[in-house]
Design a protein around this motif. Structure first.
Motif, PDB file in Angstrom:
ATOM      1  N   THR A  20       1.002   8.573  -4.514  1.00 25.94           N
ATOM      2  CA  THR A  20       1.785   7.359  -4.755  1.00 25.94           C
ATOM      3  C   THR A  20       3.273   7.570  -4.511  1.00 25.94           C
ATOM      4  O   THR A  20       4.003   6.601  -4.288  1.00 25.94           O
ATOM      5  N   SER A  21       3.725   8.820  -4.563  1.00 26.53           N
ATOM      6  CA  SER A  21       5.164   9.082  -4.418  1.00 26.53           C
ATOM      7  C   SER A  21       5.414  10.349  -3.611  1.00 26.53           C
ATOM      8  O   SER A  21       4.821  11.396  -3.876  1.00 26.53           O
ATOM      9  N   LYS A  68       3.421   4.265  -2.688  1.00 23.46           N
ATOM     10  CA  LYS A  68       4.352   3.252  -3.181  1.00 23.46           C
ATOM     11  C   LYS A  68       5.813   3.580  -2.878  1.00 23.46           C
ATOM     12  O   LYS A  68       6.622   2.688  -2.683  1.00 23.46           O
ATOM     13  N   ARG A  69       6.127   4.868  -2.849  1.00 25.13           N
ATOM     14  CA  ARG A  69       7.549   5.223  -2.770  1.00 25.13           C
ATOM     15  C   ARG A  69       7.782   6.392  -1.817  1.00 25.13           C
ATOM     16  O   ARG A  69       7.091   7.410  -1.900  1.00 25.13           O
ATOM     17  N   SER A 119       1.398  -1.002   1.059  1.00 27.25           N
ATOM     18  CA  SER A 119       1.588  -0.723  -0.363  1.00 27.25           C
ATOM     19  C   SER A 119       2.974  -0.183  -0.702  1.00 27.25           C
ATOM     20  O   SER A 119       3.384  -0.173  -1.860  1.00 27.25           O
ATOM     21  N   THR A 149       6.705  -0.031  -1.472  1.00 26.12           N
ATOM     22  CA  THR A 149       7.669  -1.019  -1.957  1.00 26.12           C
ATOM     23  C   THR A 149       9.102  -0.491  -1.982  1.00 26.12           C
ATOM     24  O   THR A 149      10.032  -1.263  -2.179  1.00 26.12           O
TER      25      THR A 149
END
Length: 206
Positions: free
Chosen positions: A119-120, A142-143, A163, A165
């Motif tokens: 996710t990161s 996400k990041r 996905s 952002t």
């Protein structure tokens, strides 16, 4: 303390966290595991390892390949930085976070496939990987942190998943990317990207 002349390492499945410590005069003293083991040519990590700690394998300049098992959820800061002969990194689904400068200056790394469980990708995770030509990102990310791929001058193309952002400042600074494609990239994401990647040489399709 691990001898710097070690050539082969096998991490037992009962080991969950790769980070050494000992009780010193003034309390716990952390040791960066296999840092600067310049003769190390093979590392075998068994299922069961959960975290690869701070600078665990930093500066292992003879290590050509590493397979991260699916049990690993986090690769911490600078874990494999300055592994100058690291050509192949296999990341398996289960990994959630790639820490800051985790693979910074791995100048022989050619490609990386970030699994969908991540996710990161943190600050400068792949900073200065000058021979990195292909990065595969999946939905679920996400990041992308500040300067994540900065200085990856051979990187020619990257697809940004829907996905994502947030993309940090200078994330692609100094890259040779000609097209940055996000087939479902929302307009507000595009603005984050445009405002957060100064000196990015390329085009945006959205």
């Amino acid at each position: 303390v691990v001898p710097r002349t070690v050539t082969h390492v096998r991490i037992h499945s009962l080991v969950e966290f790769i980070q050494f410590w000992y009780l010193g005069r003034f309390g716990i003293k952390w040791v960066h595991a296999f840092e600067n083991c310049k003769s190390l040519i093979e590392v075998v990590l068994h299922e069961g390892v959960k975290t690869i700690g701070l600078r665990a394998f930093a500066g292992c300049s003879s290590l050509p390949r590493i397979i991260i098992p699916s049990s690993v959820t986090a690769i911490v800061q600078e874990a494999f930085c300055d592994c100058s002969t690291l050509v192949e990194v296999v990341l398996n689904n289960g990994l959630q976070r790639i820490g800051g400068s985790a693979f910074a200056r791995c100048i022989s790394l050619i490609r990386t496939d970030i699994p969908p469980s991540v996710t990161s990708i943190d600050v400068e995770a792949f900073f200065g990987c000058t021979n990195l030509v292909k990065v595969v990102l999946h939905e679920g990310l996400k990041r992308i942190g500040r300067s994540t791929f900065s200085g990856c001058r051979s990187l020619l193309h990257i697809d940004i998943p829907h996905s994502v952002t947030a993309i940090g400042e200078n994330a692609f600074n100094g890259c040779a990317v000609s097209i940055l494609v996000g087939p479902h990239f929302r307009k507000h994401n595009y603005r984050i990207l445009r405002g957060g990647s100064s000196n990015f040489k390329g085009h945006f399709l959205y």
